[in-house]
Design a protein around this motif. Sequence first.
Motif, PDB file in Angstrom:
ATOM      1  N   SER A  85      65.476  64.314 -63.752  1.00 44.06           N
ATOM      2  CA  SER A  85      64.703  64.871 -62.636  1.00 44.06           C
ATOM      3  C   SER A  85      65.308  64.459 -61.298  1.00 44.06           C
ATOM      4  N   PHE A  86      65.732  63.211 -61.204  1.00 35.89           N
ATOM      5  CA  PHE A  86      66.317  62.700 -59.963  1.00 35.89           C
ATOM      6  C   PHE A  86      67.646  63.397 -59.656  1.00 35.89           C
ATOM      7  N   ILE A  87      68.480  63.579 -60.666  1.00 36.82           N
ATOM      8  CA  ILE A  87      69.770  64.266 -60.476  1.00 36.82           C
ATOM      9  C   ILE A  87      69.542  65.726 -60.087  1.00 36.82           C
ATOM     10  N   GLN A  88      68.545  66.348 -60.685  1.00 37.71           N
ATOM     11  CA  GLN A  88      68.227  67.734 -60.337  1.00 37.71           C
ATOM     12  C   GLN A  88      67.794  67.842 -58.879  1.00 37.71           C
ATOM     13  N   ASP A  89      67.054  66.836 -58.401  1.00 37.75           N
ATOM     14  CA  ASP A  89      66.652  66.820 -56.990  1.00 37.75           C
ATOM     15  C   ASP A  89      67.888  66.790 -56.087  1.00 37.75           C
ATOM     16  N   TYR A  90      68.852  65.985 -56.450  1.00 38.73           N
ATOM     17  CA  TYR A  90      70.078  65.908 -55.645  1.00 38.73           C
ATOM     18  C   TYR A  90      70.855  67.218 -55.708  1.00 38.73           C
ATOM     19  N   ASP A  91      70.954  67.790 -56.904  1.00 42.19           N
ATOM     20  CA  ASP A  91      71.723  69.030 -57.090  1.00 42.19           C
ATOM     21  C   ASP A  91      71.175  70.178 -56.254  1.00 42.19           C
ATOM     22  N   SER A  92      69.875  70.163 -55.982  1.00 45.21           N
ATOM     23  CA  SER A  92      69.240  71.277 -55.262  1.00 45.21           C
ATOM     24  C   SER A  92      68.981  70.964 -53.794  1.00 45.21           C
ATOM     25  N   LEU A 100      75.467  62.434 -48.472  1.00 45.54           N
ATOM     26  CA  LEU A 100      75.695  61.521 -49.577  1.00 45.54           C
ATOM     27  C   LEU A 100      76.630  62.179 -50.580  1.00 45.54           C
ATOM     28  N   SER A 101      77.817  61.624 -50.756  1.00 44.74           N
ATOM     29  CA  SER A 101      78.799  62.228 -51.661  1.00 44.74           C
ATOM     30  C   SER A 101      78.342  62.104 -53.110  1.00 44.74           C
ATOM     31  N   ARG A 102      78.865  63.001 -53.936  1.00 51.22           N
ATOM     32  CA  ARG A 102      78.539  62.963 -55.358  1.00 51.22           C
ATOM     33  C   ARG A 102      78.983  61.641 -55.976  1.00 51.22           C
ATOM     34  N   GLN A 103      80.144  61.143 -55.556  1.00 55.68           N
ATOM     35  CA  GLN A 103      80.662  59.886 -56.097  1.00 55.68           C
ATOM     36  C   GLN A 103      79.740  58.717 -55.773  1.00 55.68           C
ATOM     37  N   GLU A 104      79.256  58.666 -54.524  1.00 55.46           N
ATOM     38  CA  GLU A 104      78.357  57.580 -54.117  1.00 55.46           C
ATOM     39  C   GLU A 104      77.023  57.676 -54.850  1.00 55.46           C
ATOM     40  N   PHE A 105      76.540  58.900 -54.994  1.00 60.67           N
ATOM     41  CA  PHE A 105      75.284  59.126 -55.711  1.00 60.67           C
ATOM     42  C   PHE A 105      75.421  58.691 -57.170  1.00 60.67           C
ATOM     43  N   LEU A 123      59.029  59.361 -61.533  1.00 63.02           N
ATOM     44  CA  LEU A 123      58.572  60.748 -61.374  1.00 63.02           C
ATOM     45  C   LEU A 123      57.463  60.864 -60.337  1.00 63.02           C
ATOM     46  N   ASN A 124      56.744  59.771 -60.092  1.00 64.42           N
ATOM     47  CA  ASN A 124      55.623  59.828 -59.147  1.00 64.42           C
ATOM     48  C   ASN A 124      56.050  59.497 -57.710  1.00 64.42           C
ATOM     49  N   LEU A 125      57.349  59.267 -57.497  1.00 65.01           N
ATOM     50  CA  LEU A 125      57.866  59.011 -56.156  1.00 65.01           C
ATOM     51  C   LEU A 125      58.610  60.239 -55.645  1.00 65.01           C
ATOM     52  N   THR A 126      58.691  60.385 -54.335  1.00 68.21           N
ATOM     53  CA  THR A 126      59.450  61.486 -53.753  1.00 68.21           C
ATOM     54  C   THR A 126      60.945  61.217 -53.919  1.00 68.21           C
ATOM     55  N   PHE A 127      61.729  62.255 -53.728  1.00 77.81           N
ATOM     56  CA  PHE A 127      63.183  62.122 -53.812  1.00 77.81           C
ATOM     57  C   PHE A 127      63.675  61.082 -52.810  1.00 77.81           C
ATOM     58  N   ALA A 128      63.152  61.126 -51.586  1.00 79.97           N
ATOM     59  CA  ALA A 128      63.561  60.180 -50.542  1.00 79.97           C
ATOM     60  C   ALA A 128      63.211  58.746 -50.929  1.00 79.97           C
ATOM     61  N   GLU A 129      62.034  58.548 -51.532  1.00 81.21           N
ATOM     62  CA  GLU A 129      61.608  57.197 -51.933  1.00 81.21           C
ATOM     63  C   GLU A 129      62.513  56.653 -53.034  1.00 81.21           C
ATOM     64  N   ASN A 130      62.866  57.501 -53.995  1.00 80.62           N
ATOM     65  CA  ASN A 130      63.767  57.074 -55.067  1.00 80.62           C
ATOM     66  C   ASN A 130      65.153  56.738 -54.528  1.00 80.62           C
ATOM     67  N   LEU A 131      65.619  57.523 -53.578  1.00 81.18           N
ATOM     68  CA  LEU A 131      66.913  57.234 -52.951  1.00 81.18           C
ATOM     69  C   LEU A 131      66.899  55.851 -52.303  1.00 81.18           C
ATOM     70  N   ASN A 132      65.859  55.595 -51.540  1.00 82.24           N
ATOM     71  CA  ASN A 132      65.757  54.305 -50.843  1.00 82.24           C
ATOM     72  C   ASN A 132      65.716  53.134 -51.824  1.00 82.24           C
ATOM     73  N   LYS A 133      64.999  53.309 -52.924  1.00 81.82           N
ATOM     74  CA  LYS A 133      64.903  52.245 -53.922  1.00 81.82           C
ATOM     75  C   LYS A 133      66.269  51.932 -54.540  1.00 81.82           C
ATOM     76  N   LEU A 134      67.149  52.947 -54.564  1.00 81.10           N
ATOM     77  CA  LEU A 134      68.489  52.759 -55.115  1.00 81.10           C
ATOM     78  C   LEU A 134      69.503  52.360 -54.041  1.00 81.10           C
ATOM     79  N   LEU A 136      70.212  54.097 -51.291  1.00 79.56           N
ATOM     80  CA  LEU A 136      70.897  55.267 -50.737  1.00 79.56           C
ATOM     81  C   LEU A 136      70.098  55.792 -49.550  1.00 79.56           C
ATOM     82  N   LYS A 137      70.783  56.152 -48.490  1.00 80.00           N
ATOM     83  CA  LYS A 137      70.111  56.572 -47.262  1.00 80.00           C
ATOM     84  C   LYS A 137      70.446  58.028 -46.929  1.00 80.00           C
TER      85      LYS A 137
END
Length: 305
Positions: A85-92, A100-105, A123-134, A136-137
């Motif tokens: 689900s997280f990768i799909q969020d990035y892909d779209s 954010l480059s694909r390599q960095e992601f 799954l209960n966090l937004t895409f932005a929240e998941n990025l921050n937890k990892l 990634l900005k």
Amino acid sequence: MKFQCSACGLRLNSNHFKYQEAKKLQLTSICDQCLQRGAKAADFGNVPIAIFAQGLLYGFVGRDNEDQELNFLVHSKDKRKRYESFIQDYDSNELAQQQLSRQEFNQALIASEVGKIEFIPQLNLTFAENLNKLGLKVDFKLNEVDFIDRERIRAKYHYRCQYCGRRGHSVDHKDPVSLSHNNDFDNLILSCQECNRIKSNMPYELFIKLNAQIAQLNQKLVKYENALATFSGEFEQRRRSIAATMHLKGVVNDPELTQMRKQNKKLQDAIDSLSSDYDELRKLREQHFNTGWKLLQVNSKEDII
């Protein structure tokens, strides 16, 4: 189309298995993320991808046969679902891909999968929240038009949507701010909330082209909006008259009040009927834009077929 990676076990869009060597397109048994991790496609089999590659006359990098029991890097189905689900969020998300480059992601995901980062996308966090937890900005707030410029745009266009002609107060970027980062005055226009929502990240030229094809429908929408405003204003005035009459007479029911309520009920029925017809036209218009936008995306999509 999605394939399951034979290394990590994630089901991902087919583009994650595409590999270009010289002028020849090849498909790999494992995903680009696993290739970046250092896994070798030649060590893994993937029957569905191999058959697919053969059918389309593509090359295939991988073993001829597949292990009976695959020992996926991501063992848990629940964890695989979260990563997918997280990768799909990035892909779209074009805005994320720009910053954010694909390599960095991929590197952050690899660190998460092997436990170097003690966080798995939720799954209960937004895409932005998941990025921050990892760690990634991505800046999702690129719309920096100040209040004064917004009021200037509204005054310039007399609070009228420049797409459909209805009343509007939403300041819209002709070239989507998520793509152009352009907050200049020349890139701003006034729209109604509905047109702003429908246009979203659609290219300005395409939206204008599709909008020109339904000029008569837009004119009808303006007439519906004006009629509804007239009816609703009359209804509210009559409703206030009923309340005032009740207050003056000190009663809730009498022949005059009953007659007034009957008249207002007929007026409400007319408003409901008009609103229903108006909503049908709005839905038809939105479908027109969505279809045109999807057709352009399908035609420009770099799929493996």
